[in-house]
Design a protein around this motif. Sequence first.
Motif, mmCIF file in Angstrom:
data_model
loop_
_atom_site.group_PDB
_atom_site.id
_atom_site.type_symbol
_atom_site.label_atom_id
_atom_site.label_comp_id
_atom_site.label_asym_id
_atom_site.label_seq_id
_atom_site.Cartn_x
_atom_site.Cartn_y
_atom_site.Cartn_z
ATOM 1 N N ASN A 172 -35.781 50.088 56.343
ATOM 2 C CA ASN A 172 -34.469 50.115 55.695
ATOM 3 C C ASN A 172 -33.408 49.449 56.554
ATOM 4 O OD1 ASN A 172 -32.689 52.369 57.040
ATOM 5 N ND2 ASN A 172 -34.753 53.219 56.913
ATOM 6 N N SER A 173 -32.298 49.147 55.900
ATOM 7 C CA SER A 173 -31.204 48.452 56.565
ATOM 8 C C SER A 173 -30.350 49.419 57.382
ATOM 9 C CB SER A 173 -30.329 47.755 55.522
ATOM 10 O OG SER A 173 -29.276 47.082 56.169
ATOM 11 N N ALA A 174 -30.019 48.992 58.586
ATOM 12 C CA ALA A 174 -29.154 49.790 59.457
ATOM 13 C C ALA A 174 -27.674 49.490 59.215
ATOM 14 C CB ALA A 174 -29.502 49.522 60.923
ATOM 15 N N VAL A 175 -27.393 48.459 58.406
ATOM 16 C CA VAL A 175 -26.010 48.030 58.164
ATOM 17 C C VAL A 175 -25.838 47.574 56.718
ATOM 18 C CG1 VAL A 175 -25.656 47.247 60.558
ATOM 19 C CG2 VAL A 175 -26.482 45.631 58.834
ATOM 20 N N ASP A 176 -24.599 47.388 56.316
ATOM 21 C CA ASP A 176 -24.302 46.696 55.067
ATOM 22 C C ASP A 176 -24.381 45.203 55.365
ATOM 23 O OD1 ASP A 176 -23.774 49.159 53.952
ATOM 24 O OD2 ASP A 176 -21.600 48.906 53.890
ATOM 25 N N GLY A 177 -25.115 44.471 54.533
ATOM 26 C CA GLY A 177 -25.245 43.037 54.785
ATOM 27 C C GLY A 177 -26.148 42.360 53.783
ATOM 28 N N TYR A 178 -26.976 41.441 54.288
ATOM 29 C CA TYR A 178 -27.856 40.638 53.433
ATOM 30 C C TYR A 178 -29.247 40.562 54.054
ATOM 31 C CZ TYR A 178 -23.580 39.398 51.092
ATOM 32 O OH TYR A 178 -22.389 39.478 50.402
ATOM 33 N N ALA A 179 -30.260 41.000 53.282
ATOM 34 C CA ALA A 179 -31.645 40.862 53.722
ATOM 35 C C ALA A 179 -32.009 39.391 53.623
ATOM 36 C CB ALA A 179 -32.563 41.699 52.835
ATOM 37 N N ILE A 180 -32.639 38.892 54.676
ATOM 38 C CA ILE A 180 -32.934 37.462 54.750
ATOM 39 C C ILE A 180 -34.384 37.261 55.186
ATOM 40 C CG2 ILE A 180 -32.050 37.323 57.122
ATOM 41 C CD1 ILE A 180 -30.998 34.522 56.492
ATOM 42 N N GLN A 181 -35.029 36.262 54.612
ATOM 43 C CA GLN A 181 -36.399 35.923 54.982
ATOM 44 C C GLN A 181 -36.441 35.258 56.347
ATOM 45 O OE1 GLN A 181 -37.913 33.374 51.798
ATOM 46 N NE2 GLN A 181 -39.528 34.896 51.599
ATOM 47 N N ASN A 182 -37.580 35.383 57.016
ATOM 48 C CA ASN A 182 -37.756 34.740 58.322
ATOM 49 C C ASN A 182 -37.574 33.231 58.233
ATOM 50 O OD1 ASN A 182 -38.412 37.304 59.098
ATOM 51 N ND2 ASN A 182 -40.571 36.906 59.424
ATOM 52 N N ASP A 183 -38.009 32.642 57.128
ATOM 53 C CA ASP A 183 -37.908 31.180 56.956
ATOM 54 C C ASP A 183 -36.465 30.688 56.999
ATOM 55 O OD1 ASP A 183 -40.624 31.149 56.629
ATOM 56 O OD2 ASP A 183 -40.579 30.918 54.454
#
Length: 170
Positions: free
Chosen positions: A54-65
């Motif tokens: 899960n996310s530790a912050v408010d933001g944007y999940a992003i792919q490694n690529d």
Amino acid sequence: KMNKKPLTKNEIFNLLKKISIINLESEKIELSMAEGRILSSDIISAINLPPFNNSAVDGYAIQNDNLNDSKRLKCIQRVAAGDQTEILLKKNEVARIFTGASIPKNCNTVVMQENVIVDGNYIFVNKIPQLGENCRLLGEDISKGDRVFKSGQKINSTNFNLIAAIGKRY
């Protein structure tokens, strides 16, 4: 016959050593009533904490690529804490994510909202995160099967919440 003078510390310890406690009974009580009590057995976690990535912050999940890109990335989904939807991001896609929300299956990094510029349904990353940044991984704090507390420990306000977090009610 009564002692005329108080017992010394050593005399008290010697008396206590002579007292044999054969069997102290234990009882099962609700956690809400357990503060100040002593554990009669170890507490083993039956779950992982956190129970999912899960996310530790408010933001944007992003792919490694896309980690080294500062180009325009399309925001295709919004994920709040408690949402059950499984998401897979394609290259050049991100998901708006909030603290505690489950991270898309093919992501393990979250860009903080303060580090992007939003333009409609697109973002520009102005501070590239490190791989794995701002993510809390499944079992990172406690793994299923871990001994969380030992027999003989006292339950207090410090450890009370952890016992509840691993799902123990009694």
